[in-house]
Design a protein around this motif. Structure first.
Motif, PDB file in Angstrom:
ATOM      1  N   UNK A  14       0.832  -1.201   0.000  1.00 16.60           N
ATOM      2  CA  UNK A  14       0.000   0.000   0.000  1.00 16.60           C
ATOM      3  C   UNK A  14       0.861   1.243   0.000  1.00 16.60           C
ATOM      4  N   UNK A  15       0.230   2.405   0.043  1.00 15.72           N
ATOM      5  CA  UNK A  15       0.947   3.673   0.089  1.00 15.72           C
ATOM      6  C   UNK A  15       1.215   4.052   1.543  1.00 15.72           C
ATOM      7  N   UNK A  16       2.465   4.393   1.826  1.00 14.29           N
ATOM      8  CA  UNK A  16       2.850   4.706   3.194  1.00 14.29           C
ATOM      9  C   UNK A  16       2.258   6.050   3.620  1.00 14.29           C
ATOM     10  N   UNK A  17       1.752   6.063   4.857  1.00 10.96           N
ATOM     11  CA  UNK A  17       1.216   7.294   5.406  1.00 10.96           C
ATOM     12  C   UNK A  17       0.326   6.993   6.587  1.00 10.96           C
ATOM     13  N   UNK A  18      -0.430   7.994   6.990  1.00  9.50           N
ATOM     14  CA  UNK A  18      -1.305   7.839   8.148  1.00  9.50           C
ATOM     15  C   UNK A  18      -2.558   7.052   7.781  1.00  9.50           C
ATOM     16  N   UNK A  19      -2.985   6.165   8.690  1.00 12.05           N
ATOM     17  CA  UNK A  19      -4.215   5.401   8.450  1.00 12.05           C
ATOM     18  C   UNK A  19      -5.424   6.321   8.336  1.00 12.05           C
ATOM     19  N   UNK A  20      -5.367   7.468   9.041  1.00 11.18           N
ATOM     20  CA  UNK A  20      -6.478   8.405   8.987  1.00 11.18           C
ATOM     21  C   UNK A  20      -6.634   9.028   7.611  1.00 11.18           C
ATOM     22  N   UNK A  21      -5.576   9.054   6.813  1.00 10.59           N
ATOM     23  CA  UNK A  21      -5.610   9.622   5.459  1.00 10.59           C
ATOM     24  C   UNK A  21      -5.892   8.561   4.401  1.00 10.59           C
ATOM     25  N   UNK A  22      -6.273   7.361   4.844  1.00  4.94           N
ATOM     26  CA  UNK A  22      -6.556   6.295   3.901  1.00  4.94           C
ATOM     27  C   UNK A  22      -5.315   5.600   3.384  1.00  4.94           C
ATOM     28  N   UNK A  24      -1.331   3.676   4.590  1.00  4.52           N
ATOM     29  CA  UNK A  24      -0.957   2.536   5.424  1.00  4.52           C
ATOM     30  C   UNK A  24       0.231   2.875   6.319  1.00  4.52           C
ATOM     31  N   UNK A  25      -0.031   2.773   7.617  1.00  4.73           N
ATOM     32  CA  UNK A  25       1.047   2.987   8.578  1.00  4.73           C
ATOM     33  C   UNK A  25       1.855   1.717   8.786  1.00  4.73           C
ATOM     34  N   UNK A  26       2.885   1.799   9.645  1.00  7.16           N
ATOM     35  CA  UNK A  26       3.766   0.650   9.859  1.00  7.16           C
ATOM     36  C   UNK A  26       3.001  -0.522  10.463  1.00  7.16           C
ATOM     37  N   UNK A  27       2.128  -0.272  11.454  1.00  4.64           N
ATOM     38  CA  UNK A  27       1.379  -1.341  12.108  1.00  4.64           C
ATOM     39  C   UNK A  27       0.459  -2.048  11.112  1.00  4.64           C
ATOM     40  N   UNK A  28      -0.213  -1.255  10.278  1.00  2.00           N
ATOM     41  CA  UNK A  28      -1.112  -1.842   9.281  1.00  2.00           C
ATOM     42  C   UNK A  28      -0.331  -2.633   8.252  1.00  2.00           C
ATOM     43  N   UNK A  29       0.847  -2.147   7.869  1.00  2.00           N
ATOM     44  CA  UNK A  29       1.678  -2.840   6.888  1.00  2.00           C
ATOM     45  C   UNK A  29       2.146  -4.186   7.435  1.00  2.00           C
ATOM     46  N   UNK A  30       2.546  -4.217   8.726  1.00  2.00           N
ATOM     47  CA  UNK A  30       2.991  -5.472   9.327  1.00  2.00           C
ATOM     48  C   UNK A  30       1.847  -6.484   9.381  1.00  2.00           C
ATOM     49  N   UNK A  31       0.651  -5.986   9.739  1.00  2.00           N
ATOM     50  CA  UNK A  31      -0.512  -6.877   9.823  1.00  2.00           C
ATOM     51  C   UNK A  31      -0.855  -7.456   8.455  1.00  2.00           C
ATOM     52  N   UNK A  32      -0.807  -6.609   7.421  1.00  2.00           N
ATOM     53  CA  UNK A  32      -1.131  -7.079   6.085  1.00  2.00           C
ATOM     54  C   UNK A  32      -0.064  -8.028   5.569  1.00  2.00           C
TER      55      UNK A  32
END
Length: 277
Positions: A14-22, A24-32
């Motif tokens: 995904x595109x790196x950035x804040x989850x609030x901006x739609x 993907x943050x580091x935590x979301x990237x690790x989970x995915x």
């Protein structure tokens, strides 16, 4: 390694950035990444699976929009909107006649959904008109309904958002319906017939203006409607310059006026139109 191909791949999570901006943050990237790694171990391509899921969801959304849109698209609305379309400047000159045919033929179906009008419905309408002794009228009605549905298929409506209306109408109920056979009405007057007409024309119940309009069409080859719209501004000595907006084919052209026509014009001086009544 991509399952099924044996080829190496560098998938994008995904595109790196804040989850609030739609993004993907580091935590979301690790989970995915953990989720994708589990799928890879099962021999499943996570990117292909994600693509297929998006396609299924998009198809569901389109189906839902089509159902919602078609709920408001009755035959009555289709007729009304098509009439509005063909009556605009540059549309059909015969739009009133077309609208009348549609409303009369479809009067028993106006409140049904436009998508529910079937070939058997249309064939029954045409059979009724034909059996009433009007086979040519049935053909004109068939042409009007066919044209209306062809227009409706191309149009993206009746929703406020055009993207929500694509594909509301997908089929034409007039498909593969054959028209009645017509006997050609074309006939060229022979010299004998023309002489007889000119001789007996003054004896008819036509008014002088009506006789002159008829003679004008005979000498110029124009249509009755075109003759009735002749303006003095379009007459220049022995030429009649027809504007594009007044001809059936939409093209301007010049008609040379023979002496009998010039004599008719001399008796109608005054006013905007040559034939005022």
């Amino acid at each position: 390694t991509r399952p099924g191909t044996g080829k190496g791949a560098q998938p994008k999570l995904g595109d790196y950035g804040s989850d609030r901006d739609g993004k993907m943050g580091i935590a979301s990237a690790c989970s995915k990444w953990l989720e994708w790694n589990k799928l890879l171990n099962q021999g499943i391509d996570p990117q292909l699976l994600e693509k297929e899921q998006k396609q299924v969801e998009a198809a569901k959304q389109i189906d839902a929009r089509q159902v919602a849109a078609s709920d408001g698209l009755t035959v009555r609305k289709l007729v009304r909107d098509y009439t509005d379309h063909i009556s605009r400047p540059g549309g059909l000159k015969s739009w009133k006649s077309v609208a009348s045919k549609l409303e009369s033929a479809l009067q028993d179906h106006l409140d049904m959904q436009a998508t529910e009008l079937t070939r058997p419905n249309v064939k029954a309408i045409l059979k009724r008109i034909t059996n009433s002794g009007k086979p040519v009228m049935a053909n004109r009605t068939l042409a009007a309904i066919r044209s209306m549905y062809n227009w409706g298929i191309k149009a993206d409506w009746p929703c406020q958002d055009e993207d929500e209306c694509e594909g509301v109408l997908t089929t034409n109920p007039c498909l593969q319906i054959e028209a009645n056979k017509e006997t050609p009405r074309d006939h060229t007057l022979t010299k004998a017939e023309l002489k007889k007409l000119l001789k007996n024309l003054p004896k008819t119940s036509l008014t002088p203006d009506q006789r002159d309009v008829l003679l004008f069409t005979l000498y110029t080859g124009c249509r009755i409607g075109e003759a009735c719209q002749v303006e003095w501004a379009d007459i220049h000595d022995d030429e009649w310059l027809q504007p594009a907006g007044k001809t059936k084919n939409g093209h301007a052209h010049t008609v040379y006026l023979v002496q009998p026509v010039q004599d008719i014009l001399e008796s109608h001086k005054g006013g905007r139109y040559v034939f005022s009544s």
